[in-house]
Scaffold this motif. Structure first.
Motif, short mmCIF file in Angstrom:
data_model
loop_
_atom_site.label_atom_id
_atom_site.label_comp_id
_atom_site.label_asym_id
_atom_site.label_seq_id
_atom_site.Cartn_x
_atom_site.Cartn_y
_atom_site.Cartn_z
N TYR A 116 0.84 -1.20 0.00
CA TYR A 116 0.00 0.00 0.00
C TYR A 116 0.87 1.25 0.00
CZ TYR A 116 -2.86 3.67 2.17
OH TYR A 116 -3.47 4.86 2.47
N LEU A 117 1.92 1.25 0.83
CA LEU A 117 2.81 2.41 0.89
C LEU A 117 3.60 2.59 -0.40
CD1 LEU A 117 4.14 2.23 4.55
CD2 LEU A 117 2.72 4.03 3.54
N GLU A 118 4.00 1.49 -1.00
CA GLU A 118 4.72 1.58 -2.27
C GLU A 118 3.83 2.17 -3.35
OE1 GLU A 118 6.55 -2.12 -3.37
OE2 GLU A 118 7.39 -2.37 -1.36
N ALA A 119 2.58 1.72 -3.41
CA ALA A 119 1.64 2.26 -4.39
C ALA A 119 1.36 3.74 -4.11
CB ALA A 119 0.34 1.46 -4.36
N ALA A 120 1.24 4.10 -2.84
CA ALA A 120 0.99 5.49 -2.48
C ALA A 120 2.17 6.37 -2.91
CB ALA A 120 0.75 5.62 -0.98
N ALA A 121 3.39 5.85 -2.74
CA ALA A 121 4.58 6.61 -3.13
C ALA A 121 4.59 6.87 -4.63
CB ALA A 121 5.85 5.88 -2.70
N PRO A 171 3.91 15.92 -0.67
CA PRO A 171 4.22 15.40 0.68
C PRO A 171 2.97 15.20 1.53
CG PRO A 171 4.88 17.70 0.48
CD PRO A 171 4.46 17.25 -0.88
N ALA A 172 1.92 15.96 1.29
CA ALA A 172 0.70 15.81 2.07
C ALA A 172 0.04 14.46 1.77
CB ALA A 172 -0.27 16.94 1.77
N PHE A 173 0.10 14.03 0.52
CA PHE A 173 -0.45 12.73 0.13
C PHE A 173 0.28 11.62 0.88
CE2 PHE A 173 -0.95 8.97 -2.45
CZ PHE A 173 -2.23 9.06 -2.96
N MET A 174 1.61 11.70 0.90
CA MET A 174 2.38 10.66 1.59
C MET A 174 2.19 10.72 3.10
SD MET A 174 3.64 8.40 -0.23
CE MET A 174 4.43 7.52 1.10
N ARG A 213 -2.28 6.54 7.65
CA ARG A 213 -3.20 5.42 7.45
C ARG A 213 -2.47 4.10 7.70
NH1 ARG A 213 -8.33 4.01 7.80
NH2 ARG A 213 -8.97 2.63 6.14
N ALA A 214 -1.26 3.97 7.20
CA ALA A 214 -0.48 2.76 7.41
C ALA A 214 -0.19 2.54 8.89
CB ALA A 214 0.83 2.82 6.62
N LYS A 215 0.10 3.61 9.59
CA LYS A 215 0.37 3.50 11.03
C LYS A 215 -0.86 2.97 11.75
CE LYS A 215 1.77 6.16 15.06
NZ LYS A 215 2.29 7.42 15.57
#
Length: 70
Positions: A24-29, A36-39, A45-47
């Motif tokens: 999920y984090l890789e796709a978000a990146a 930076p706000a998106f990340m 969310r990941a946390k």
């Protein structure tokens, strides 16, 4: 004519493992580009998802690129 009713959809409902969350984090990146706000939102969310799994909820920037959890 009846109105269609849709249930809430949240892709996070399908993230069941740490590996899923790393993906999920890789796709978000990839989607975030230079936003930076998106990340920041994706990391928050990941946390929360990691805490739901009962794992430490720290998300480091190196995890975003590699998917590694140390």
């Amino acid at each position: 004519m009846s109105q269609e009713v849709f249930s809430r959809y949240d892709s996070a409902d399908y993230l069941k493992t740490e590996e899923d969350i790393a993906g999920y984090l890789e796709a978000a990146a990839e989607l975030a580009g230079d936003d930076p706000a998106f990340m920041a939102q994706a990391k928050a969310r990941a946390k929360a998802l990691l805490q739901r799994l009962g794992t430490p909820g720290d998300v480091r920037s190196d995890e975003v690129n590699t998917g590694d959890r140390r």
